[in-house]
Write an enzyme that holds these catalytic residues in place. Structure first.
Site, PDB file in Angstrom:
ATOM      1  N   ARG A 103       0.870  -1.191   0.000  1.00  0.00           N
ATOM      2  CA  ARG A 103       0.000   0.000   0.000  1.00  0.00           C
ATOM      3  C   ARG A 103       0.905   1.239   0.000  1.00  0.00           C
ATOM      4  NH1 ARG A 103      -5.047   0.218   3.904  1.00  0.00           N
ATOM      5  NH2 ARG A 103      -5.788   1.574   2.236  1.00  0.00           N
ATOM      6  N   GLN A 133     -15.168   1.801   7.412  1.00  0.00           N
ATOM      7  CA  GLN A 133     -14.381   1.567   8.636  1.00  0.00           C
ATOM      8  C   GLN A 133     -15.071   2.169   9.861  1.00  0.00           C
ATOM      9  OE1 GLN A 133     -13.104   2.613   5.738  1.00  0.00           O
ATOM     10  NE2 GLN A 133     -10.995   1.949   5.440  1.00  0.00           N
ATOM     11  N   ASP A 154      -2.276   9.210   7.626  1.00  0.00           N
ATOM     12  CA  ASP A 154      -1.477   8.158   6.996  1.00  0.00           C
ATOM     13  C   ASP A 154      -0.105   8.668   6.601  1.00  0.00           C
ATOM     14  OD1 ASP A 154      -4.459   7.377   6.552  1.00  0.00           O
ATOM     15  OD2 ASP A 154      -3.249   5.546   6.454  1.00  0.00           O
ATOM     16  N   ASN A 185      -5.037  11.594   4.805  1.00  0.00           N
ATOM     17  CA  ASN A 185      -5.836  10.679   5.629  1.00  0.00           C
ATOM     18  C   ASN A 185      -6.977  10.135   4.772  1.00  0.00           C
ATOM     19  OD1 ASN A 185      -6.319   9.452   8.247  1.00  0.00           O
ATOM     20  ND2 ASN A 185      -8.160  10.690   8.340  1.00  0.00           N
ATOM     21  N   LYS A 186      -7.770   9.272   5.364  1.00  0.00           N
ATOM     22  CA  LYS A 186      -8.867   8.605   4.664  1.00  0.00           C
ATOM     23  C   LYS A 186      -9.707   9.586   3.845  1.00  0.00           C
ATOM     24  CE  LYS A 186      -9.540   5.177   4.420  1.00  0.00           C
ATOM     25  NZ  LYS A 186      -8.947   4.504   3.241  1.00  0.00           N
TER      26      LYS A 186
HETATM   27  O1  MRU Z   1      -7.524   2.453   4.326  1.00  0.00           O
HETATM   28  P1  MRU Z   1      -7.258   2.364   5.796  1.00  0.00           P
HETATM   29  O2  MRU Z   1      -8.411   1.791   6.568  1.00  0.00           O
HETATM   30  O3  MRU Z   1      -5.943   1.673   6.098  1.00  0.00           O
HETATM   31  O4  MRU Z   1      -7.113   3.868   6.233  1.00  0.00           O
HETATM   32  C1  MRU Z   1      -6.848   4.170   7.567  1.00  0.00           C
HETATM   33  C2  MRU Z   1      -6.911   5.607   7.869  1.00  0.00           C
HETATM   34  O5  MRU Z   1      -7.066   6.439   7.017  1.00  0.00           O
HETATM   35  C3  MRU Z   1      -6.655   5.983   9.270  1.00  0.00           C
HETATM   36  O6  MRU Z   1      -7.365   7.139   9.592  1.00  0.00           O
HETATM   37  C4  MRU Z   1      -5.148   6.228   9.451  1.00  0.00           C
HETATM   38  O7  MRU Z   1      -4.424   5.082   9.103  1.00  0.00           O
HETATM   39  C5  MRU Z   1      -4.783   6.638  10.803  1.00  0.00           C
HETATM   40  S1  MRU Z   1      -5.350   5.527  11.989  1.00  0.00           S
HETATM   41  C6  MRU Z   1      -4.231   5.115  13.072  1.00  0.00           C
END
Ligand code: MRU
Length: 353
Positions: free
Chosen positions: A95, A202, A243, A253-254
């Site tokens: 990823r 999520q 992230d 971030n997401k």
């Molecule tokens: O695609 P994901 O579920 O791995 O994305 C996660 C996020 O965007 C979280 O907000 C991010 O990793 C921080 S959480 C500790």
């Protein structure tokens, strides 16, 4: 993590030469623990989001590399290092956005290359220990972030939260959700507005599951409702994870985080990102250079395995977005809270212990 009042396990664990992970795709309906004895399967598990969340995938990748060292048939150190370098590439490619993945693998490779490790056996022992130490450190770091961040939360606050940043996104405890959990443990009455977080849900699946275990009051909303709650004065602060954070404080971030931050700022609601210093990428001057993962269009066209959109259409599915630093009130790390100007405060916090 706990389930029905009893401790279950960490999100990712080293168990006698294997890696055990909670299969997050099955939650909240089923609690499945998957075991891995092949680093290639670990890379696939990261890609397929069996394990997800920036800190959790970092530790999973580190354990994957430890596993690769045990799988390698190399008899001497140079041959083992060559095998590790190829395994590392495969794990790193799983990823692209969360920098914790590369951070963890860099640390493992540095350890493997230490000259004090003479034989292949020395390297194997050191890597297994390093990956386990990283898991323990992650839990400790989350708890420290929790204490710093909880100072921002007052009794009676309502916190709008995006994605899942709980124990499941890390090894245990959580980042932004860890802050909320810490405030709750301190006896503050908090309420969480949980964004469902399309397309992988999520928030609806994982954050709601965790908050329910912890007994923290919350209300699940669709992503599109967030603006309504922000405008009508029902949110005290917005909290999410990260992230990758660039040197100037731009936060990846997401997907959907950017919209929350802009609408939050428009309505005078403070916006906090909570992330360990391992998520800060000081090498990137701003967020434009952060790679944004594009995922399978079926995540958008299908819900619960059922096609909801017509066949043969164009779909875009970026998994993350970048929120420019001007919308961020502060960034909570294990070493304290960074405030603007972030290009000064972030390097200071990353380098302080
Ligand atoms: O695609 P994901 O579920 O791995 O994305 C996660 C996020 O965007 C979280 O907000 C991010 O990793 C921080 S959480 C500790």
């Amino acid at each position: 993590l706990s389930y029905a009042g009893r401790m279950v396990m960490r999100t990712v664990e080293w168990r006698d030469g294997k890696i055990a992970m909670i299969d997050q795709r099955a939650l909240p309906h089923e609690f499945i623990m998957a075991e891995y004895a092949d680093y290639r399967q670990v890379a696939a598990a990261i890609r397929d989001m069996v394990v997800r969340g920036a800190p959790a995938i970092g530790v999973a990748a580190a354990m994957g590399l430890a596993l690769a060292s045990l799988q390698s048939l190399a008899k001497d150190r140079p041959a083992l290092l060559r095998d590790l370098e190829s395994a590392e590439k495969e794990l790193r490619a799983a990823r692209p956005t969360a920098v914790n993945l590369g951070w963890a693998l860099d640390r493992m490779l540095r350890r493997a290359r230490e000259v004090s490790l003479v034989s292949a056996g020395d390297v194997r022992v050191a890597l297994v220990a390093e990956a386990q130490a990283m898991a323990d450190e992650d839990v400790a770091v989350n708890k420290r972030m929790g204490v710093h961040g909880a100072s921002l939360i007052r009794d009676g606050d309502t916190i709008l939260h995006h994605c899942n940043t709980g124990g499941l996104a890390a090894v245990d405890y959580g980042t932004a959700l860890g802050v909320i959990r810490c405030a709750h443990e301190q006896g503050k009455r908090v309420h969480v507005l949980v964004d469902e977080t399309r397309p992988r849900l999520q928030g609806a699946r994982l954050t709601a599951w965790e908050l329910k275990q912890w007994g923290i009051p919350f209300t699940l909303i669709v992503d599109n409702a967030a603006g309504h709650f922000l405008r009508t004065g029902r949110v005290s602060l917005v909290m999410f994870g990260a992230d990758r954070i660039a040197r100037n404080g731009d936060v990846a971030n997401k997907i959907g985080t950017y919209k929350l931050a802009v609408v939050g700022r428009e309505n005078g609601v403070p916006i906090y990102s909570v992330a360990p210093t391992s998520t800060v990428d000081l090498a990137l001057l701003d967020g434009d250079a952060i790679p944004i993962e594009e995922r399978d269009p079926r995540e958008v066209t299908d819900i619960g395995g059922v096609r909801i959109a017509p066949e043969g259409i164009a779909v875009a599915n970026p998994a993350f977005d970048v929120t420019p630093h001007r919308y961020i009130t502060g960034i909570v790390t294990e070493n304290g809270i960074a405030y603007p100007p972030f290009d000064v405060s972030l390097p200071q916090l990353v380098e302080s212990q």
